[in-house]
Scaffold this motif. Structure first.
Motif, PDB file in Angstrom:
ATOM      1  N   PRO A   7       0.835  -0.718  -0.127  1.00 57.02           N
ATOM      2  CA  PRO A   7       0.417   0.182  -0.160  1.00 57.02           C
ATOM      3  C   PRO A   7       1.302   1.137   0.482  1.00 57.02           C
ATOM      4  O   PRO A   7       1.573   1.470   0.680  1.00 57.02           O
ATOM      5  CB  PRO A   7      -0.441  -0.200   1.304  1.00 57.02           C
ATOM      6  CG  PRO A   7      -0.908  -1.394   1.189  1.00 57.02           C
ATOM      7  CD  PRO A   7       0.490  -2.167   0.794  1.00 57.02           C
ATOM      8  N   GLN A   8       1.003   1.859  -0.712  1.00 60.46           N
ATOM      9  CA  GLN A   8       1.387   4.132  -0.950  1.00 60.46           C
ATOM     10  C   GLN A   8      -0.229   4.428  -0.461  1.00 60.46           C
ATOM     11  O   GLN A   8      -0.875   4.964  -0.932  1.00 60.46           O
ATOM     12  CB  GLN A   8       1.667   3.196  -2.433  1.00 60.46           C
ATOM     13  CG  GLN A   8       2.552   2.450  -2.793  1.00 60.46           C
ATOM     14  CD  GLN A   8       4.317   2.471  -1.923  1.00 60.46           C
ATOM     15  OE1 GLN A   8       4.544   4.000  -1.774  1.00 60.46           O
ATOM     16  NE2 GLN A   8       4.646   1.590  -1.962  1.00 60.46           N
ATOM     17  N   PRO A   9       0.914   5.332   0.643  1.00 61.76           N
ATOM     18  CA  PRO A   9       0.082   6.842   0.783  1.00 61.76           C
ATOM     19  C   PRO A   9      -0.202   7.559  -0.640  1.00 61.76           C
ATOM     20  O   PRO A   9       1.164   7.450  -1.032  1.00 61.76           O
ATOM     21  CB  PRO A   9       0.386   7.192   1.746  1.00 61.76           C
ATOM     22  CG  PRO A   9       1.115   6.406   2.299  1.00 61.76           C
ATOM     23  CD  PRO A   9       1.859   5.043   1.418  1.00 61.76           C
ATOM     24  N   GLN A  10      -1.103   8.177  -0.465  1.00 59.51           N
ATOM     25  CA  GLN A  10      -1.598   9.072  -1.930  1.00 59.51           C
ATOM     26  C   GLN A  10      -0.825  10.494  -1.405  1.00 59.51           C
ATOM     27  O   GLN A  10      -1.127  10.914   0.509  1.00 59.51           O
ATOM     28  CB  GLN A  10      -2.783   9.516  -1.919  1.00 59.51           C
ATOM     29  CG  GLN A  10      -3.718   8.120  -2.411  1.00 59.51           C
ATOM     30  CD  GLN A  10      -4.777   8.520  -2.806  1.00 59.51           C
ATOM     31  OE1 GLN A  10      -5.018   9.712  -3.711  1.00 59.51           O
ATOM     32  NE2 GLN A  10      -5.836   7.584  -3.086  1.00 59.51           N
ATOM     33  N   ASP A  11      -0.360  11.389  -1.879  1.00 65.23           N
ATOM     34  CA  ASP A  11      -0.148  12.438  -1.315  1.00 65.23           C
ATOM     35  C   ASP A  11      -0.898  13.595  -1.342  1.00 65.23           C
ATOM     36  O   ASP A  11      -0.753  14.387  -2.987  1.00 65.23           O
ATOM     37  CB  ASP A  11       1.878  12.956  -2.378  1.00 65.23           C
ATOM     38  CG  ASP A  11       2.300  14.470  -2.339  1.00 65.23           C
ATOM     39  OD1 ASP A  11       1.820  14.862  -1.250  1.00 65.23           O
ATOM     40  OD2 ASP A  11       2.927  14.334  -3.165  1.00 65.23           O
ATOM     41  N   ASP A  12      -1.191  14.331  -0.891  1.00 65.38           N
ATOM     42  CA  ASP A  12      -2.671  14.804  -1.160  1.00 65.38           C
ATOM     43  C   ASP A  12      -2.245  15.939  -1.571  1.00 65.38           C
ATOM     44  O   ASP A  12      -3.201  16.929  -1.768  1.00 65.38           O
ATOM     45  CB  ASP A  12      -2.898  15.429   0.715  1.00 65.38           C
ATOM     46  CG  ASP A  12      -4.159  14.410   1.194  1.00 65.38           C
ATOM     47  OD1 ASP A  12      -4.503  12.905   0.341  1.00 65.38           O
ATOM     48  OD2 ASP A  12      -4.030  13.724   2.157  1.00 65.38           O
ATOM     49  N   SER A  13      -1.427  16.792  -1.059  1.00 67.92           N
ATOM     50  CA  SER A  13      -0.455  17.572  -2.072  1.00 67.92           C
ATOM     51  C   SER A  13      -0.983  17.861  -3.427  1.00 67.92           C
ATOM     52  O   SER A  13      -0.636  18.868  -4.609  1.00 67.92           O
ATOM     53  CB  SER A  13       0.943  18.491  -2.036  1.00 67.92           C
ATOM     54  OG  SER A  13       1.591  18.205  -3.059  1.00 67.92           O
ATOM     55  N   GLN A  14      -0.635  16.797  -4.275  1.00 69.30           N
ATOM     56  CA  GLN A  14      -0.837  16.186  -5.381  1.00 69.30           C
ATOM     57  C   GLN A  14      -2.567  16.115  -5.693  1.00 69.30           C
ATOM     58  O   GLN A  14      -2.460  15.474  -7.538  1.00 69.30           O
ATOM     59  CB  GLN A  14      -0.103  15.139  -5.627  1.00 69.30           C
ATOM     60  CG  GLN A  14       1.413  15.144  -5.967  1.00 69.30           C
ATOM     61  CD  GLN A  14       1.919  16.680  -6.287  1.00 69.30           C
ATOM     62  OE1 GLN A  14       1.855  16.807  -7.128  1.00 69.30           O
ATOM     63  NE2 GLN A  14       2.918  17.858  -5.868  1.00 69.30           N
ATOM     64  N   ALA A  15      -3.386  15.818  -4.772  1.00 68.23           N
ATOM     65  CA  ALA A  15      -4.265  15.542  -5.453  1.00 68.23           C
ATOM     66  C   ALA A  15      -5.193  16.565  -6.693  1.00 68.23           C
ATOM     67  O   ALA A  15      -4.798  17.908  -6.059  1.00 68.23           O
ATOM     68  CB  ALA A  15      -5.400  14.953  -4.224  1.00 68.23           C
ATOM     69  N   THR A  16      -6.107  16.051  -6.911  1.00 69.38           N
ATOM     70  CA  THR A  16      -6.700  16.845  -8.257  1.00 69.38           C
ATOM     71  C   THR A  16      -8.494  16.457  -7.896  1.00 69.38           C
ATOM     72  O   THR A  16      -8.693  15.359  -7.578  1.00 69.38           O
ATOM     73  CB  THR A  16      -6.743  17.491  -9.581  1.00 69.38           C
ATOM     74  OG1 THR A  16      -6.787  15.891  -9.843  1.00 69.38           O
ATOM     75  CG2 THR A  16      -5.385  17.917  -9.495  1.00 69.38           C
ATOM     76  N   TYR A  17      -9.582  17.088  -7.696  1.00 72.69           N
ATOM     77  CA  TYR A  17     -10.631  16.914  -7.748  1.00 72.69           C
ATOM     78  C   TYR A  17     -11.465  16.964  -8.909  1.00 72.69           C
ATOM     79  O   TYR A  17     -11.995  17.966  -9.477  1.00 72.69           O
ATOM     80  CB  TYR A  17     -11.238  17.930  -6.472  1.00 72.69           C
ATOM     81  CG  TYR A  17     -12.902  18.173  -6.606  1.00 72.69           C
ATOM     82  CD1 TYR A  17     -13.539  16.073  -5.817  1.00 72.69           C
ATOM     83  CD2 TYR A  17     -14.136  18.129  -6.600  1.00 72.69           C
ATOM     84  CE1 TYR A  17     -14.135  15.846  -5.836  1.00 72.69           C
ATOM     85  CE2 TYR A  17     -15.526  17.259  -6.651  1.00 72.69           C
ATOM     86  CZ  TYR A  17     -15.473  16.926  -5.935  1.00 72.69           C
ATOM     87  OH  TYR A  17     -17.123  16.158  -5.805  1.00 72.69           O
ATOM     88  N   ALA A  18     -11.987  16.372  -9.299  1.00 76.28           N
ATOM     89  CA  ALA A  18     -12.866  15.656 -10.799  1.00 76.28           C
ATOM     90  C   ALA A  18     -14.658  16.355 -10.332  1.00 76.28           C
ATOM     91  O   ALA A  18     -15.459  15.051  -9.449  1.00 76.28           O
ATOM     92  CB  ALA A  18     -12.812  14.217 -11.070  1.00 76.28           C
ATOM     93  N   ARG A  19     -15.161  17.232  -9.981  1.00 70.76           N
ATOM     94  CA  ARG A  19     -16.219  17.266  -9.748  1.00 70.76           C
ATOM     95  C   ARG A  19     -17.345  17.017 -10.989  1.00 70.76           C
ATOM     96  O   ARG A  19     -16.981  16.549 -11.667  1.00 70.76           O
ATOM     97  CB  ARG A  19     -16.256  19.053  -9.327  1.00 70.76           C
ATOM     98  CG  ARG A  19     -17.307  19.888 -11.150  1.00 70.76           C
ATOM     99  CD  ARG A  19     -16.907  21.028 -10.297  1.00 70.76           C
ATOM    100  NE  ARG A  19     -17.551  21.567 -11.476  1.00 70.76           N
ATOM    101  CZ  ARG A  19     -16.324  22.146 -12.513  1.00 70.76           C
ATOM    102  NH1 ARG A  19     -14.890  21.610 -12.256  1.00 70.76           N
ATOM    103  NH2 ARG A  19     -16.232  22.855 -13.833  1.00 70.76           N
TER     104      ARG A  19
END
Length: 318
Positions: A192-204
């Motif tokens: 398991p690899q934690p996600q880097d929240d700083s790289q997240a984008t939101y697909a509304r």
């Protein structure tokens, strides 16, 4: 070789049905299928079973369709299947932690992007809109957040310059089935690899209003919108105050100095319309009350209906 561990599958649309079919073809044991309640659809607005429900019934699988998991009865039914895992793909419900905790090893999600990019409801279309050159499938260990869980497995997918929301959906649906089968086969080797929240984008979620063509935008952006919104909600503008849907279009970098929305030329290649930057060549359109057709067929069958100098859009004085 498929694992003998019992699985629950949760999903609703075609994307999910493709994954369920892949699991069945690989020999996995599906003890129950969860999908959204039948919804009114079509002209008669009759309740219609989801693609996942239809496939499950074809294979004589038990189908559960709770509106939510707020009741003890729904949780008890979920627990009664004694599943090792629940596989989730475009189910349509944000599952609370008490649901994620029911299967012995939790829940795996098939997400149509390379997380953490494009978490959310419309990752396929948002990737096209953003001009991304690559997307893919992420198999994720679900937590209570919105697509925030640890990543287990990824398969990339290039975005072709001519991909539409529909064509990319179909590619990713097939890849999603392949990815979950591969992930389940190799689970003991996946870290398991934690996600880097700083790289997240939101697909509304998509809506019809954003598919209205704003001719002041650059042509290349509008061309991406036409592709992304095909087959839904479909880019649209106005022609003589009547809706005109645009199914296929191509950006052209050069355009005369003209008001955005002005028809520049009409020929066998299509209908060129001035934009904020460049022009958009409309290649397949759908006038009100008609089927989709090539722009050339429209021009041939309705001469003069669209001519150079005419204005498309809501405001001819903008």
């Amino acid at each position: 070789m498929a694992s003998p561990s019992p699985l629950i599958f949760a999903g609703t649309p075609d994307f999910a049905a493709t994954a369920l079919r892949a699991l069945l073809d690989a020999g996995h044991e599906i003890v129950a299928v969860y999908t959204q309640p039948d919804r009114p659809a079509g002209r008669g607005r009759k309740p219609q079973a989801s693609p996942v429900k239809q496939l499950a019934l074809e294979h004589n699988l038990p189908v559960c369709q709770p509106e939510h998991f707020k009741s003890d009865a729904a949780l008890q039914e979920l627990a009664s299947w004694r599943a090792d895992r629940m596989i989730v793909a475009a189910y349509g419900l944000l599952l609370p932690q008490k649901v994620l905790d029911v299967p012995r090893h939790g829940c795996l999600n098939i997400h149509a992007s390379l997380l953490p990019r494009w978490r959310g409801a419309a990752p396929i279309q948002r990737a096209i809109l953003a001009g991304d050159h690559e997307t893919g499938i992420t198999i994720m260990q679900m937590d209570a957040g919105l697509d925030t869980g640890d990543m287990l497995f990824k398969l990339p997918c290039p975005i072709d310059p001519h991909d539409t929301g529909g064509s990319l959906h179909d590619k990713l649906a097939k890849l999603g089935g392949e990815a979950i089968v591969q992930a389940l086969t190799n689970l003991e080797n996946l870290t398991p690899q934690p996600q880097d929240d700083s790289q997240a984008t939101y697909a509304r979620k998509l809506n019809k209003a954003e598919a209205r063509i704003d001719w002041h935008k650059p042509a290349d952006q509008l061309a991406r919108e036409v592709r992304a919104f095909n087959p839904w909600p479909v880019s649209h503008t106005l022609l003589d105050a009547q809706p005109l849907r645009v199914w296929q279009a191509e950006a052209q970098p050069q355009a005369p100095d003209a008001t955005p929305g002005t028809v520049l030329s009409t020929d066998v290649d299509g209908i060129a319309v001035a934009c904020g930057e460049g022009s958009l060549l409309l290649q397949q359109i759908q006038p009100a009350g008609s089927k989709a057709m090539s722009a050339a067929a429209f021009l041939h069958g309705r001469p003069g209906r669209i001519a150079p100098g005419m204005q498309l859009g809501d405001d001819p004085h903008s």
